[in-house]
Design a protein around this motif. Structure first.
Motif, PDB file in Angstrom:
ATOM      1  N   UNK A 344      -3.860  39.707 111.849  1.00 30.01           N
ATOM      2  CA  UNK A 344      -3.545  38.861 110.690  1.00 30.01           C
ATOM      3  C   UNK A 344      -2.294  39.370 109.981  1.00 30.01           C
ATOM      4  N   UNK A 345      -2.199  40.674 109.766  1.00 30.31           N
ATOM      5  CA  UNK A 345      -1.030  41.234 109.073  1.00 30.31           C
ATOM      6  C   UNK A 345       0.248  41.008 109.876  1.00 30.31           C
ATOM      7  N   UNK A 346       0.148  41.131 111.194  1.00 30.80           N
ATOM      8  CA  UNK A 346       1.306  40.871 112.047  1.00 30.80           C
ATOM      9  C   UNK A 346       1.712  39.399 111.951  1.00 30.80           C
ATOM     10  N   UNK A 347       0.734  38.505 111.960  1.00 30.92           N
ATOM     11  CA  UNK A 347       1.028  37.078 111.880  1.00 30.92           C
ATOM     12  C   UNK A 347       1.688  36.700 110.567  1.00 30.92           C
ATOM     13  N   UNK A 348       1.195  37.257 109.455  1.00 35.22           N
ATOM     14  CA  UNK A 348       1.784  36.968 108.151  1.00 35.22           C
ATOM     15  C   UNK A 348       3.210  37.513 108.074  1.00 35.22           C
ATOM     16  N   UNK A 349       3.415  38.720 108.588  1.00 32.45           N
ATOM     17  CA  UNK A 349       4.757  39.306 108.631  1.00 32.45           C
ATOM     18  C   UNK A 349       5.716  38.399 109.398  1.00 32.45           C
ATOM     19  N   UNK A 350       5.282  37.902 110.544  1.00 30.43           N
ATOM     20  CA  UNK A 350       6.134  37.030 111.335  1.00 30.43           C
ATOM     21  C   UNK A 350       6.423  35.709 110.645  1.00 30.43           C
ATOM     22  N   UNK A 351       5.384  35.091 110.042  1.00 30.97           N
ATOM     23  CA  UNK A 351       5.551  33.780 109.413  1.00 30.97           C
ATOM     24  C   UNK A 351       6.612  33.819 108.319  1.00 30.97           C
ATOM     25  N   UNK A 352       6.511  34.796 107.432  1.00 36.79           N
ATOM     26  CA  UNK A 352       7.448  34.838 106.301  1.00 36.79           C
ATOM     27  C   UNK A 352       8.772  35.509 106.662  1.00 36.79           C
TER      28      UNK A 352
END
Length: 481
Positions: A344-352
């Motif tokens: 989840x943290x990796x996905x949020x980092x990538x999205x923003x």
């Protein structure tokens, strides 16, 4: 009113502006974007394909983790001196020359890498030949990475520039996504390495064919906007003007730090996770999730900016959210069996984080207009490469040994038993260092960055002048009532 040469362009024109400047938008612009996407994706596949399988690569080529990292770092090193060359060439000779040159460097480097699997070189020469192939492909990177903003400016109307830039730019992380998914699946044993290299060569070959035969001109016959019609400053004059734009240099440092953070995590992700027992497959999945969410985020950000022109707000929000997610990842990656929170943290980092990437590139062009697009956006990329080199080397010097307790648990890292160079290590301090750098620059960005959008302003002024000129030429409308 029909566009000029309508008999020739009837099936190639999306729409035509009846204003006095006769702006035309061609359907062929999407083919240009597609070709750039293929070449860009192939280049990034070559760049990052070894990172998800670092431990297997070390065994196949009998090298260390550091030598595998240099297969990525060579991209960073070569892009620094070649960045200015690429910006000059793109502004002087145009899109077509830059795209074709990048595609052929891709293919040549990929072929040379694949030749290391054919038993035609002595074992002592395999790594130098592999590194040389990687270097040639790396030389092609700035020639394709600098293209998106100029392509968007020359071929697209202002309502589509951000999304065009997003599509062309995000092809690079898309290639990283493909490599992160393919590498762990194709390579489970050292003997599988050749399959991966030839797949990358095939992708580079497709890009070369499309670029050589599909890109027929650098500019459309008729420009789509006022800024495209007016042209830009010569390269060296543009460099002088950049020195006077305060907001650009703040963006220069912040964007560079963000790109460096992404490059570091992409390169080191497997090495960060494997000491805590996370497999290559999971590291590859995290890399893929980072890119997939990033592409979605970039698409959302591009659409918002095209509609609202709120470059500053979108960029600032993206950088803040991305660095917060990265801090969370640093903390939870120190523990075992936390696959979902890590993902989840990796996905949020990538999205923003990726959402801020194309927006920052477009904003660089806006605040520096009429400086050439390849110069202003290209130097942002050079900043990222310089900072990547510095921070990645510093991060590797800050690695700590695992605690005795951690060493007692199983890891997913490959060790050959004869060398300490591949021993699992603790990446907490390097990660905190990278986060600290990014926090510092984001704070500076939030407080001091106040952009003026010169390109949009120039286009609006030109539109008003066109309307006034039309009124003057046609005269006032009489009221017959």
């Amino acid at each position: 009113m029909a566009p000029p040469h309508s008999s020739l362009l009837e099936d190639k024109v999306d729409y035509y502006s009846p204003l006095t400047r006769d702006f035309v938008v061609y359907k062929r612009r999407w083919l240009m974007v597609f070709v750039v996407c293929v070449v860009n994706a192939a280049n990034s596949m070559i760049w990052i394909c070894f990172s998800p399988i670092t431990n297997i690569t070390t065994k196949y080529y009998h090298i260390t983790d550091m030598q595998v990292n240099w297969l990525s770092l060579v991209y960073v090193v070569s892009s620094i001196p070649l960045g200015l060359v690429a910006a000059w060439l793109l502004d002087t000779f145009g899109l077509r020359t830059s795209i074709i040159l990048a595609s052929w460097l891709n293919l040549t480097g990929a072929l040379l890498r694949s030749m290391t699997t054919l038993n035609i070189f002595p074992e002592s020469s395999l790594y130098p030949v592999l590194l040389l192939g990687q270097f040639l492909a790396a030389c092609g990177q700035p020639f394709i990475m600098f293209v998106p903003t100029k392509l968007a400016a020359l071929w697209f109307p202002d309502s589509q520039r951000a999304i065009a830039n997003t599509l062309a730019s995000m092809a690079n992380p898309l290639g990283i996504l493909i490599a992160n998914l393919l590498a762990p699946k194709l390579v489970t044993l050292p003997a599988d390495i050749p399959k991966l290299l030839w797949v990358c060569t095939g992708a580079a070959g497709v890009g070369t064919v499309l670029a050589t035969f599909g890109v027929c001109s650098s500019v459309p016959r008729t420009p789509p906007t006022t800024s495209a019609a007016e042209g830009t400053e010569p390269f060296f004059l543009g460099l002088k003007k950049l020195c006077k734009v305060k907001s650009y240099w703040i963006l220069f440092m912040v964007f560079g730090a963000g790109l460096a953070l992404f490059t570091a995590f992409t390169t080191f992700l497997e090495q960060i996770l494997c000491p805590r027992g996370y497999s290559n497959d999971f590291a590859g999945l995290c890399g893929a999730l980072l890119i997939a969410c990033g592409i979605v985020g970039a698409g959302v950000a591009g659409a918002i900016v095209d509609k609202t022109k709120r470059f500053e707000e979108v960029a600032k929000g993206g950088y803040v959210a991305a660095v917060l997610a990265c801090i969370v990842f640093t903390e939870i990656s120190r523990y075992r069996d936390l696959e979902i929170p890590i993902a989840v943290s990796i996905g949020v980092f990538g999205f923003f984080g990726f959402g801020a990437y194309p927006v920052s590139m477009e904003m660089a062009v806006e605040v520096t207009y009429p400086v050439a697009e390849a110069t202003s956006s290209g130097l942002l990329y050079v900043s990222g490469q310089i900072q990547s080199l510095v921070y990645m080397l510093a991060a590797q010097m800050l690695i700590q040994p695992l605690s005795p307790l951690e060493q007692s648990f199983a890891s997913a890292c490959y060790t050959d038993g004869n060398s300490t160079s591949n021993t699992p290590q603790d990446w907490t301090v390097p990660n905190l260092f990278l986060n600290g750098v990014m926090v510092f620059f984001v704070v500076i960005f939030l407080i001091f960055f106040r952009p003026v959008y010169h390109r949009l302003l120039a286009e609006r002024i030109a539109e008003v002048n066109d309307i006034l000129r039309t009124v003057v030429e046609t005269g006032p409308v009489e009221n017959n009532a």
